[in-house]
Enzyme design. Structure first.
Site, PDB file in Angstrom:
ATOM      1  N   CYS A  41       2.875  29.625 -13.513  1.00 43.77           N
ATOM      2  CA  CYS A  41       4.158  30.250 -13.171  1.00 43.77           C
ATOM      3  C   CYS A  41       4.019  31.775 -13.182  1.00 43.77           C
ATOM      4  O   CYS A  41       3.224  32.331 -13.940  1.00 43.77           O
ATOM      5  CB  CYS A  41       5.235  29.819 -14.161  1.00 43.77           C
ATOM      6  SG  CYS A  41       6.882  30.448 -13.735  1.00 43.77           S
ATOM      7  N   ASP A  43       6.108  33.733 -14.340  1.00 43.15           N
ATOM      8  CA  ASP A  43       6.790  34.233 -15.533  1.00 43.15           C
ATOM      9  C   ASP A  43       5.921  35.258 -16.284  1.00 43.15           C
ATOM     10  O   ASP A  43       4.764  34.984 -16.600  1.00 43.15           O
ATOM     11  CB  ASP A  43       7.106  33.039 -16.453  1.00 43.15           C
ATOM     12  CG  ASP A  43       8.057  33.407 -17.581  1.00 43.15           C
ATOM     13  OD1 ASP A  43       7.738  34.350 -18.347  1.00 43.15           O
ATOM     14  OD2 ASP A  43       9.115  32.765 -17.705  1.00 43.15           O
ATOM     15  N   ARG A  45       5.810  36.159 -19.189  1.00 40.92           N
ATOM     16  CA  ARG A  45       5.382  35.807 -20.553  1.00 40.92           C
ATOM     17  C   ARG A  45       4.196  34.851 -20.556  1.00 40.92           C
ATOM     18  O   ARG A  45       3.582  34.623 -21.591  1.00 40.92           O
ATOM     19  CB  ARG A  45       6.550  35.149 -21.311  1.00 40.92           C
ATOM     20  CG  ARG A  45       7.776  36.022 -21.409  1.00 40.92           C
ATOM     21  CD  ARG A  45       8.983  35.209 -21.814  1.00 40.92           C
ATOM     22  NE  ARG A  45       9.331  34.208 -20.808  1.00 40.92           N
ATOM     23  CZ  ARG A  45      10.301  33.317 -20.939  1.00 40.92           C
ATOM     24  NH1 ARG A  45      11.022  33.294 -22.050  1.00 40.92           N
ATOM     25  NH2 ARG A  45      10.558  32.443 -19.984  1.00 40.92           N
ATOM     26  N   HIS A  97       5.364  25.706 -18.064  1.00 40.47           N
ATOM     27  CA  HIS A  97       5.732  26.210 -19.394  1.00 40.47           C
ATOM     28  C   HIS A  97       7.165  25.829 -19.708  1.00 40.47           C
ATOM     29  O   HIS A  97       8.026  25.808 -18.828  1.00 40.47           O
ATOM     30  CB  HIS A  97       5.538  27.731 -19.477  1.00 40.47           C
ATOM     31  CG  HIS A  97       6.478  28.510 -18.619  1.00 40.47           C
ATOM     32  ND1 HIS A  97       7.606  29.135 -19.110  1.00 40.47           N
ATOM     33  CD2 HIS A  97       6.490  28.748 -17.290  1.00 40.47           C
ATOM     34  CE1 HIS A  97       8.248  29.735 -18.128  1.00 40.47           C
ATOM     35  NE2 HIS A  97       7.609  29.518 -17.008  1.00 40.47           N
TER      36      HIS A  97
HETATM   37 CO    CO Z   1       8.385  29.616 -15.133  1.00 38.54          CO
END
Ligand code: CO
Length: 208
Positions: A41, A43, A45, A97
């Site tokens: 992803c 993302d 993080r 995630h």
């Molecule tokens: Co994500």
């Protein structure tokens, strides 16, 4: 993060690498031979190399919203083709995630414009597994399970490609579905049994 520090950080990183190995960059420039294709992803993080503890050169990486493998997405398909056919990676990993914003958005009804067709693929995962998901009454648990099932279906999408089928037939390519747990930092192998999942449907998707 202070954006202004990026180039300063880079200088320190270069110095650190050269300190440990003066030939680091000359070796890096010779070419790549990664063992692993990581599809994760976007993302911020969920970094790829950092959470796996791997170095530049170790992993060929593709990231998009909610780690999707969509067969008409020329970007992902090109990455898979290049990694499997030309770099001959031994492993393809789809890593989702928990608390994925893309998966969360697909569980809601908001019109998100150009994101709608992208997220529609996650709604389709929900539909495929509606019987199981609808039995989970706790919303957070259902959300987490959809993250896992989305990883599973994106792995199946990897297996639907001709280039991956050929590599599985002819050499030692293996597909893995993982989830990164943001709460603990742990990487979880879902140990997906693809043989079992595909036993009745592989005849539909086989390409030779
Ligand atoms: Co994500």
């Amino acid at each position: 993060m202070n954006f202004i520090n990026v180039f300063e950080n880079n200088k320190k990183w270069v110095a650190d690498k050269l300190d440990k190995d003066e030939n680091y960059f000359s070796n890096l420039s010779k070419g790549q031979n990664p063992e692993l294709l990581y599809i994760g992803c976007s993302d911020s993080r969920v970094t790829a190399e950092d959470l796996m503890g791997v170095q530049p050169g170790d992993a060929f990486v593709h990231r998009n919203i909610a780690n999707m493998v969509i067969n008409i997405d020329l970007n992902t398909m090109s990455v898979v083709e290049y990694a499997v056919k030309h770099l001959e990676v031994k492993h393809v990993v789809v890593c989702g995630h928990y608390y994925c914003g893309g998966v969360k958005a697909a569980m809601q009804s908001a019109d998100l414009g150009v994101l709608n067709p992208w997220l529609r693929n996650i709604r389709d995962v929900y539909r495929l597994h509606q019987d199981e998901l609808d039995t989970i009454t706790d919303e957070e648990s259902r959300y987490k399970r959809l993250v896992e099932l989305n990883v599973q279906e994106q792995c199946v999408n990897v297996i639907k490609t001709a280039v991956v089928q050929k590599a599985i037939r002819e050499r030692d390519l293996t597909i893995h579905g993982w989830v990164f747990d943001i709460h603990t930092g742990k990487l979880i192998d879902l140990n997906i049994d693809f043989k079992e999942i595909l036993k009745d449907i592989m005849k539909i998707y086989t390409l030779k």
